[in-house]
Design a protein around this motif. Structure first.
Motif: not given
Lengths: 319, 319, 319, 319, 319, 319
Positions: E184-191, E262-271, F284-287, F304-309
């Motif tokens: 959901d986050l990833l697709y929304a980010g892309v759009i 990017p600080m959430i997984r989906e943000a890094e992937m979006l980039h 994945d491992r960090a989160l 050196n980023r910190s990731f948010y869940k």
């Protein structure tokens, strides 16, 4: 003769005289004071901790004191550390002097001064020669004992003179291969480039930066001195400017402290010769204690690299 | 009165006197020689091409000559260019002098010198005051006409004095808000920081770098002059060192030409004040010819930025 | 009145009330738990270790507690540290409140709010004025107590308001010298630029970054708030865009957090004024405890520089 | 004997044979085709434009053709340019060969090969000697004529061999001063470091990068060849790895093409020697045509610096 | 059917209709005006010069006009250029429209909108779904025709929609391999990530940056729109913040325009997904006209690299 | 089944078997020796201190020993640390083997080898297929157990194979979307790119860099191996060069260890796929151990980023 502190390996036992270079007080996690001692002899340094000290200990074990100690060489985070088992200050009975424990250039002071004098004597251009001689005479005394730096390379008694003499030899042999180089300029550049270290640094013992060293630096100080020398000697002409430029540009880049990059051939060569001598000094020292087939400690001033000694190279004699 | 060359828009016709600042010969693609003229009056500059020139033209239209010309302002890759339709050198009949066409500071020379003198007069610390006055007197004449640079900002007759006076006013009003600043040091720093531009640059007409300007630079030259001034005046004490440090560090970073960064409060402030005045000068000039709602040309020395004039701002009077 | 904790030198004895700002548990090398206390009063902070603590100690000595302590100021790796000899939590008998120990801006809250209000009142452009007033009213309460940062500069109660008011004064005096500046835009920029710190930071006590502070940041939050304010007030026109651009670009470069560099005159000036006030604050504080002729601690946010206090400057009154 | 093209000043007339190095067609602003010719003889190069060419001209004046031309040396944006007044292709009557016009190393091919052979002969370590000799024999022919680069330095016939022989002499004289250097490794590194230029570049005439030169590069090619040589000769041991490391690291940094920095003493020295010889070659060439008291053209590969020839230095003989 | 302009090689003759994308006037070295035309059809662009133009020509041949031309494709400094032999504006008789000549995405507008709609339909989190749908509906019309950029990649009609749909497919296939990603986050980010390009850019024809595009940028504009959408829809919760963070951080670094990394997984992937699609688009286009065994033109946005087509790859059909 | 060490929170009590990965001796501030143990099981690692050890302890608790321990998980500067209350080495009675405690890829060795084999089997280009198969067979055994690195990502038993298989799946799904990609080259690039890690690293247990790993590196080693494989198999043609280029350029930039940047489409894609898989593994491992609404520890290799869940994400099952 006893082997120097630099040649002890982790695991060996030490019983010897050493000079306290610096002593720094700290508070241990049990709330008790301790001293971190930097101990030295002519061959190198080792750190040691003196735990649970009394107020008297604090007074006794200060920088500049020669001590007699027994202990074990241990490994602490990849660095050698001396675990002290016994320690006492030396007395007159021991017949030891602090000077005997300071690392010193491998060549004699007088011999080096003479060698520099000879290079000045051989110069063809009278203006360059007179200014160089004038400044050399002025600082000769301090120059002959000054270290070339507080750390990294040639940071020992007479280190500056030793560095300069090595560079002069390099300059001579390289100039023999590239005839377009003006040896007068090149030799004068070598002799003067770091001369103001005698004002930038506080001297051979417990070397520190002076206030003018921090706020102005040896490069600018020497450019100013060349100006004054020329005025005093009544010398005019572009030679003065060239000597100033050689000193000014010898760090090569703004971020390394030179406000102008080298713009004459001899200035570029001066920078490269300086580099060679400094780097050889650092690499030799790093590899000195390393066995064939092993890597040295990391050398901060060489981009934190660790150097390798090929396994087909010989073991150093004293290891 | 006629409007200046800076205020002509693309599409307008020009008929006026202009000074040739520089004339550079080139070979056109048809094999014929041409001149690229940099034409100037007090308001600014414009480029023009003189096609298919004869050898006499080449002699006639040189830098320093005032010409009378007719032409159209056109756009060439986003820059204004003058398409010359008629051109002749001025004669004594025209009653025009080159000096009248050089862009000049908006304030009078004498008035500015007096203002600087007043700031020196108000200093409390006699050592700082004497050294500053000595150097100001020594260079006063050249200082009063020198540009502050060859390009980018304050590159006009008396640009250096104008820059210094503006900075003194800034220094005064800022020091009023931060009482920890030593105004003697700050004012002296402002007055001396670029003083050696009078040796770094060749003067107000066809300004170029001198050899010592290129090889040593105005920063180091002035540090040397402060040393000499102190010697000459018999002044000792840390004030000398502080003045040298102020000048030495005013470009703030090694890669910008300062071998040491600011390490006293007034040195840091001197750098920031220098920045403010230079940047305001560059932005004002870039936005001078821009209509509300438009972007300026790119300004190389401001990271190649283009500046915007809000559409609710007023149109400049002469556009 | 007693002198503040910031003015104690190494070697002095302390007996005073202090607020525990933070308390962090660790395990000593002897396996016993200890607390690292950050102790504070209005003048500054000092670290202390509480060795060998009991579980009750851990509960007693928490952040937000005012304690009474006796101890010695010692040196630990170049930083002052308090060696605690006696410590107890304060009781109601002591008549001390945590608020009294937080470092606070040197000017009163109400006075500063009034001063900001006056600047808004003086604005000429009604759109700029209304948006600025709207956002100022909205955040006034939090704004009046918020620090400007968690560390480096103005990190005390009402630090944000103090920073803004200082910048307004700077803006006023500088705008007096450069008439091309639009003071409405400049003052609005100053007032709004850091306003969203009230959402980015958690407040004056134990200040931390909020989640939206970390993921979005005060710059973008305020740009969004300006958009909403304009919508709410029914304001259209380029003024809205200019206010957003001022806030957006005030860190000047992408790597410092501004997605666009300053592209209007007032934005560039806003950045420079912000810099001046922050740097003066940092330098003043670093030099506060330094004697003439000495260097300060290194200031991380000023490129790790150490600052010098000239020996001809006066000794601070309370040292 | 006639003077070479490199020694003509702006304003002089030329009548001579020259080799067309490259010919590039363009369209002039009048719509007519023209050729940009890069003309060369042993002393250097000059650019010329051939305007309004016919299709036959295009066929006649191609790279590799020797022409006879008359013209004037002019200045075009700070570079010399030949304005052609007459031009014709040479015929067999002229008795000129393209080879005679290519800039060539100042020493003979055979003599240089012999000198390299002698260095190999003197090696002590048989493994290093055999691998070096094997690769030297394999590439000897191409090595003896290859340039060392397509531009910047030693970009002439036999430039590679000349560069290597100069470096060997440097290596010998420096190793004499630093006895810790292993001359076998150092000489082998010098001989092999650029050897794969014979595969990276297309040869001495109209030198270009080959596909494997672009996609893999001479450094990795030679590391691979050392591996194969060792296999073929049945040599094992750390010497193979050291030779590979010497070649791999000789550009010193990742961004300059070396995936590993120098990690043995001889590798660091190899990099510095390479630098000295390349820089001296570039500076000498830049200053060759410069009069005392003047600055050279900017040298791109030396950080775009311009070099100065002191006014007290002698004028070159042929200027 | 005729082949497109992109597929003509140097040396070929062209006779075809083309759209003038931009026309820029210049002054030739013979003093006569000329036009530099950027000519385009659906397959690509080519530059052409129109020499010696009349004032009428200037009016006739403007951006947006379809012309009929005859000419030769020539090489100009490594770029193809059309040498015009005949040119006339199209008339109604020619039955050609400007729209038919604009490069357009290879997929239909409606089809792409439907595909995006389907991804929104499949979302599980109602808050994310509603905000995404709201903003998609709001900008749908402009989104369906907007280019994704003014140059470098996807700079054609519907380029933005095409880029987004390709990224959605990438996102889906990658999310299938890494189950920890929240689709959901990833697709929304892309759009949403580039949606505000419809405000940053001026539209599909003669695309330019708008004032708010320059001063604020599409990233901040969209963060603001997400805030407003949430307000309008009465949505609260961290989903709003996450969507803002996705858009805000999608350029990954401050110097590339993202104030937060990017600080959430989906943000890094979006980039990373954005990068893959943009780079494939650029490389495919660069290699489109290249024969096996050859290198492409340099691609500025890919660090100025030139790409190679292996010689064992097939020749493109239309070359 | 017991939960793994990675899933214990600060404050929890532990009683379990763990493998000592490394044991390092230090000297505590009370002068007594202690051990810093890195303890591990399949789920992760935790540090522990063993205070006041005896010489026997030192011998007993070495790397490679499985111990049984009881203790508390505590926080030490933001990292979890195990406070040991009881510890003993395991005996044969405990029926535990070191292998059972090493973190291992989540898929079986044989299964992964088969999957790679299938990708090789599907290749169309015989040359690419034969070289890839040859090298895969040669290193299959070591490949199947090697970690992909010593730290950062995939640093566990069979990490290399797991990384390669994940990348092959990514490559397949992405190539399905971009038909211009040559899957033979892409798959071969994935399989070979890190293959030489089996020579660069010392193996799955106590992984270290080998001497050739440090001095040459896995990239250059594999380029050399491809050359040899081609020779051995009698394969010629550009395929060999392309495979070498793919491996050579897969770190993308000189400063990251690739002497040439990617210059074919598949090389660029290989680099991006490598990035995606490595980054997903690290994030994945960090989160993994982070609760919704919290930030992870900083990840050094991700700037050196910190990731948010996000707080609306689910809590992991075992927390």
């Amino acid at each position: 003769m006893k082997k120097g502190i630099n040649h002890y390996q982790v695991g060996e036992q030490v019983e010897t005289y050493l000079l306290i270079k610096t002593a720094k007080k700290g508070i241990a996690s049990n709330g008790k004071p301790f001293l971190t001692l930097q101990l030295t002899d002519k061959t190198g340094e080792i750190e040691a901790k003196l735990w649970g000290i009394s107020p008297e200990d604090e007074t006794t074990f200060q920088g500049g004191t020669v001590i007699h100690t027994q202990g074990d060489v241990q490994d602490f985070r990849g660095m050698r550390q001396l675990k002290i088992k016994a320690i006492r200050p030396s007395s007159s009975m021991d017949q030891v002097k602090p000077e005997d424990f300071l690392p010193t250039a491998p060549r004699g002071r007088e011999e080096m001064l003479e060698e520099v004098t000879q290079y000045i004597f051989d110069m063809q251009n009278a203006k360059i020669q007179r200014i160089t001689r004038h400044l050399f005479k002025k600082h000769q005394q301090a120059f002959s004992v000054s270290p070339a730096a507080t750390k990294n390379h040639h940071e020992f008694v007479s280190g500056l003179a030793y560095h300069v003499v090595s560079m002069l030899q390099l300059a001579k042999s390289i100039a023999g291969l590239y005839p377009s180089l003006d040896t007068d300029l090149l030799y004068a550049g070598v002799i003067l480039h770091d001369m103001a270290k005698v004002r930038e640094l506080s001297g051979p013992m417990a070397t520190q930066y002076t206030t003018e060293g921090k706020l102005i630096g040896h490069i600018t100080i020497m450019v100013t001195e060349i100006e004054e020398a020329a005025k005093e000697l009544g010398i005019e002409g572009e030679e003065v400017l060239m000597l100033q430029h050689l000193v000014l540009s010898h760090h090569s880049k703004g971020e390394w402290g030179s406000p102008k990059p080298p713009m004459i051939r001899e200035a570029e060569m001066l920078h490269m010769i300086d580099n060679i001598d400094a780097k050889m000094n650092m690499m030799d020292r790093a590899l000195d204690r390393v066995l064939p087939g092993e890597f040295s400690e990391r050398v901060f001033a060489l981009e934190n690299r660790s150097f390798y000694k090929p396994s087909f190279h010989e073991k150093p004699i004293d290891l």
